[in-house]
Design an enzyme around this catalytic site. Structure first.
Site, PDB file in Angstrom:
ATOM      1  N   CYS A  83       0.824  -1.227   0.000  1.00 26.04           N
ATOM      2  CA  CYS A  83       0.000   0.000   0.000  1.00 26.04           C
ATOM      3  C   CYS A  83       0.848   1.263   0.000  1.00 26.04           C
ATOM      4  CB  CYS A  83      -0.931   0.012   1.203  1.00 26.04           C
ATOM      5  SG  CYS A  83      -2.030  -1.381   1.176  1.00 26.04           S
ATOM      6  N   HIS A 119      -3.744   7.271   1.382  1.00 27.51           N
ATOM      7  CA  HIS A 119      -3.979   5.939   0.830  1.00 27.51           C
ATOM      8  C   HIS A 119      -5.367   5.477   1.261  1.00 27.51           C
ATOM      9  CE1 HIS A 119      -3.896   1.743   0.018  1.00 27.51           C
ATOM     10  NE2 HIS A 119      -3.847   1.406   1.297  1.00 27.51           N
ATOM     11  N   ASN A 175     -10.101  -0.619  -1.847  1.00 27.60           N
ATOM     12  CA  ASN A 175      -8.663  -0.413  -1.651  1.00 27.60           C
ATOM     13  C   ASN A 175      -7.916  -1.000  -2.844  1.00 27.60           C
ATOM     14  OD1 ASN A 175      -5.986  -0.645  -0.929  1.00 27.60           O
ATOM     15  ND2 ASN A 175      -6.374  -1.368   1.151  1.00 27.60           N
TER      16      ASN A 175
END
Ligand code: ACO
Length: 333
Positions: free
Chosen positions: A114, A260, A290
């Site tokens: 990520c 993020h 995500n």
């Protein structure tokens, strides 16, 4: 003295929209549970291999180059962030190079999950600051859907992730105080097993061992969700403060926080901890879930499309994810 600035941003997501109601038909879950815990309403899952990680990354890269008005022949390197590369090896960077027919420039993959996009931005920024390259494509793309366990057994992670790609084009300039001001990277491998896919891998006798297809705990994402949440809401604001202090700036100087997109609740908590008003934080996890290394360039591409990026504005980027890894960057447009 060289510095780097972003001169183009692009993104690509598959057309195939998968809503929470679609997931309700595949597992014991509800739209209400997913929205309350994560903020996600829908995500994109790639319908065919036409939307591989490298192919989505290539489409995002084309948009970034077009928006910058730069031809592929004028790009010096590719840095590609992903945890879901098309092949076990080589990485997706060289596949993008092949798809786009970009000669023999270097293409490297960065594996920081990520945080991969900010790590890649940092790597590209250092190449430019050193004078080695003038223009670099930084791409983040993921195909999560093929690794998810889209059954009740995997509902703790399957509801969170989506597919997509984003890209920025960096260019060297000499105007100090503009462009990427600094990047700040961290990791703590003690938590490597708190969020991971373990197989296939080389940490055992055979990469593909008998029974691998039934080894659900290792072939699908495993996540200690509450531990990830706890660390994310500490590390993401910490990284922003680190970047601001490094540049002798304060949170009041930040025009836009680009976090993020792990979970809307994480973004909201980070926003509260940094005491930022709603109009200075941008989220889109509601639409895409995500997308790991792709979330930040997709957010920036949407802001670009909405004409919400103005000369002189200060953007703070922050990410947290598997590794654990976390990172931040400050950009003066
Ligand atoms: N639908 C319905 N019920 C579910 C679902 C689902 N999709 N998923 C889990 N549950 C159930 C669990 O089985 C559990 O049931 P039980 O009490 O009968 O055992 C119950 O809901 C509670 O589960 P928890 O895991 O305790 O739920 P929690 O409140 O922690 O929320 C969540 C889970 C949303 C994953 C949360 O922990 C979280 O957001 N963590 C951060 C995760 C994250 O952001 N990861 C990505 C960041 S890193 C990266 O981007 C790679």
């Amino acid at each position: 003295m060289f510095f780097s600035k972003i001169i183009g941003v692009g993104h690509y997501v598959p057309e195939n929209v998968v809503t929470n109601f679609d997931l309700e038909k595949l597992m014991d879950t509800t739209d209400k549970w997913i929205q309350e815990r994560t903020g996600i309403k829908e995500r994109r899952f790639h319908p065919t291999e036409e939307h591989s990680t490298a192919k989505m990354g290539a489409k995002a890269a084309i948009m970034a180059m077009e928006r910058a008005g730069v031809k592929k022949e004028d790009v010096d390197a590719i840095v590609f962030a992903t945890l879901s590369s098309d092949y076990f090896f080589p990485g997706s960077g060289v596949l993008v190079q092949k798809i786009l027919d970009m000669g023999t420039i270097p293409a490297i993959d960065i594996r920081a999950q990520c945080s991969g996009f900010i790590y890649s931005l940092s790597v590209a920024d250092q190449f430019i600051r050193s004078g080695m390259y003038k223009r670099i494509l930084v791409i983040g793309a993921e195909t999560q859907s093929v690794a998810l366990d889209i059954t009740t057994r995997g509902r703790g992670t399957a509801a969170l992730f989506g597919d997509g790609g984003g890209a920025v084009l960096l260019e060297a300039h000499s105007d100090e105080g503009k462009g990427i001001l600094s990047t700040h990277l961290h990791s703590d491998g003690n938590f490597a097993d708190a969020l991971r896919v373990k197989a296939p891998g080389t940490g055992r006798d055979k990469t593909f061992y008998p029974g691998i297809e039934q080894d659900h705990e290792n072939i699908h994402p495993y996540m200690e969700g509450q531990l990830v949440f706890k660390h994310a809401v500490r590390r993401m604001p910490e990284a922003v403060i680190e970047a601001l202090e490094h540049n002798k700036l304060t949170i009041d100087d930040v025009d836009m926080l680009v976090p993020h997109q792990a979970n809307l609740r994480i973004s909201q908590m980070v926003q509260r901890m940094l005491k930022l008003p709603d109009d200075r934080v941008y989220n889109n996890i509601q639409k895409y879930g995500n997308t790991t290394a792709a979330t930040i360039p997709i957010l920036m591409s949407e802001l670009w499309e909405q004409d919400r990026i103005k000369e002189g504005q200060l953007f703070a980027l922050t990410a947290f994810g598997s590794g654990f890894t976390w990172a931040s960057a400050l950009i003066r447009w």
